[in-house]
Design an enzyme around this catalytic site. Structure first.
Site, mmCIF file in Angstrom:
data_model
loop_
_atom_site.group_PDB
_atom_site.id
_atom_site.type_symbol
_atom_site.label_atom_id
_atom_site.label_comp_id
_atom_site.label_asym_id
_atom_site.label_seq_id
_atom_site.Cartn_x
_atom_site.Cartn_y
_atom_site.Cartn_z
ATOM 1 N N GLN A 53 0.857 -1.186 0.000
ATOM 2 C CA GLN A 53 0.000 0.000 0.000
ATOM 3 C C GLN A 53 0.894 1.237 0.000
ATOM 4 O OE1 GLN A 53 -3.695 -0.742 0.003
ATOM 5 N NE2 GLN A 53 -2.463 -2.450 -0.748
ATOM 6 N N GLY A 98 -11.918 1.634 4.241
ATOM 7 C CA GLY A 98 -10.961 0.894 3.429
ATOM 8 C C GLY A 98 -10.065 1.787 2.589
ATOM 9 N N HIS A 99 -9.113 1.154 1.916
ATOM 10 C CA HIS A 99 -8.129 1.920 1.137
ATOM 11 C C HIS A 99 -8.779 2.597 -0.072
ATOM 12 C CE1 HIS A 99 -6.964 -2.072 -1.123
ATOM 13 N NE2 HIS A 99 -8.237 -1.790 -1.232
ATOM 14 N N ASN A 100 -8.266 3.777 -0.384
ATOM 15 C CA ASN A 100 -8.681 4.569 -1.552
ATOM 16 C C ASN A 100 -10.083 5.157 -1.429
ATOM 17 O OD1 ASN A 100 -6.218 3.732 -2.858
ATOM 18 N ND2 ASN A 100 -7.254 1.818 -3.356
ATOM 19 N N SER A 158 -12.123 1.921 -2.216
ATOM 20 C CA SER A 158 -12.387 2.707 -3.424
ATOM 21 C C SER A 158 -13.812 3.228 -3.531
ATOM 22 C CB SER A 158 -12.030 1.903 -4.687
ATOM 23 O OG SER A 158 -10.657 1.565 -4.680
#
Length: 326
Positions: free
Chosen positions: A183, A224-226, A244
């Protein structure tokens, strides 16, 4: 330590009616539980019946309720009583439990490259990793972790146990096993953001996870990521937002709701508690996706019927066509 009504009005505005500026206020209390030394609020007209019976020294009300409020005693007129009440709680906290002085607690661990504004406060056992930044007037309570290169804006409040910048959940399948995707992004948090205890915000894979200005996150939330959350949105406890997803500005998401990955929510979308958002929502409005609670036997019957809904629909269509042909 009490505050005088006059001090409250001088600090917050509003119009004091039917009472003395020298009246001492000993606490802020709910309308029906308030006593003679208390300040209370009538936040919604549906609670008007409680107003007449309240023993509060003073009640914050909207101008439309002036007559009803004066019939029982002193009141403060405010165009938005609930917002006035919120500011009154802030004033009370400032007088009775002031914010910690700026500085870094002796037990905190800061990488030499971390940057903390001189007016920020870093609490016990916090960790700031390489290149982390904390902006002016922000407060990190105990055991907050800010990962490498993650940025916290101005006037933010991060409650105990928050983790900003842990790795996002990214793995690529290969020959029956999982290959970790490093990441490489970070987390950017805007100004005036509040993050509840033990909430986790993952760093982005290649780009940053972004929490815009004025966002409010409750306890035990997973971002979560993004993910990107727009300005002044508010998420209640135990919400999960998968990677995302993009949430617009001025949205609200009720407790325990889930937003699946890569979806988009328009500005001013409001999600009811425990809803699972399975598609993008392009129009503002209130959305609910929840099977209503029932006693178990009835719930099982309804669930069994729901499984056959498509076949029942097809049978009805066939009957309608047969009736038209007859």
């Amino acid at each position: 330590m009490s505050l005088l009504l006059g001090q409250i009005v001088d600090a917050l505005g509003g119009s004091l009616q039917g009472g003395s500026r020298d009246t001492p206020i000993c606490r802020i209390a709910p309308l029906q539980a308030a006593g003679p030394g208390d300040l209370s609020v009538l936040s919604h007209p549906r609670y008007q019946q409680q107003l007449a019976a309240s023993r509060a020294a003073c009640v914050i009300v909207a101008p439309a309720l002036r007559a009803a409020a004066l019939a029982r005693g002193a009141c403060i007129l405010a165009e938005q009583p609930y917002a006035y009440f919120a500011r009154a709680t802030q004033l009370w906290r400032q007088h009775h439990a002031p914010a910690p002085a700026p500085g870094v607690h002796a037990s905190a661990v800061l990488d030499p490259t971390a940057q903390v504004h001189p007016t920020a406060s870093i609490g016990p056992l916090c960790i700031l990793e390489r290149g982390a930044q904390v902006g002016a007037g922000s407060r990190l309570q105990a055991r907050v972790t800010v990962g490498a290169d993650c940025r916290i804006g101005a006037r933010c409040l991060l409650h105990a146990g928050v983790v900003v910048g842990a790795d996002g959940f990214g793995f690529a399948p290969e020959d029956g096993q999982w290959i970790k995707i490093e990441q490489l992004g970070a987390v950017r948090i805007g100004d005036d953001v509040e993050i509840g205890a033990n909430t986790c915000i993952d760093r982005g894979t290649l780009q940053d996870t972004v929490i815009e200005d004025g966002v409010k996150l409750d306890n035990l939330i997973q971002i979560g990521h993004n993910v990107r959350i727009g300005k002044h949105s508010a998420l209640a406890g135990c919400v999960g937002v998968a990677g995302s997803a993009r949430i617009g500005a001025h949205c609200t998401i009720g407790g325990g709701a889930i937003v699946l990955g890569h979806l988009e929510l328009a500005d001013h979308v409001h999600i009811s508690a425990a809803t699972v958002v399975t598609r993008s929502l392009t129009r503002p409005g209130q959305y609910t996706g929840l099977f209503p609670i029932d006693d178990n036997a009835r719930w099982e019957k309804n669930a069994a019927t729901l499984k056959q809904l498509h076949s029942l629909r097809e049978r009805i269509k066939a009957l309608e066509q047969a009736l038209k042909a007859a």
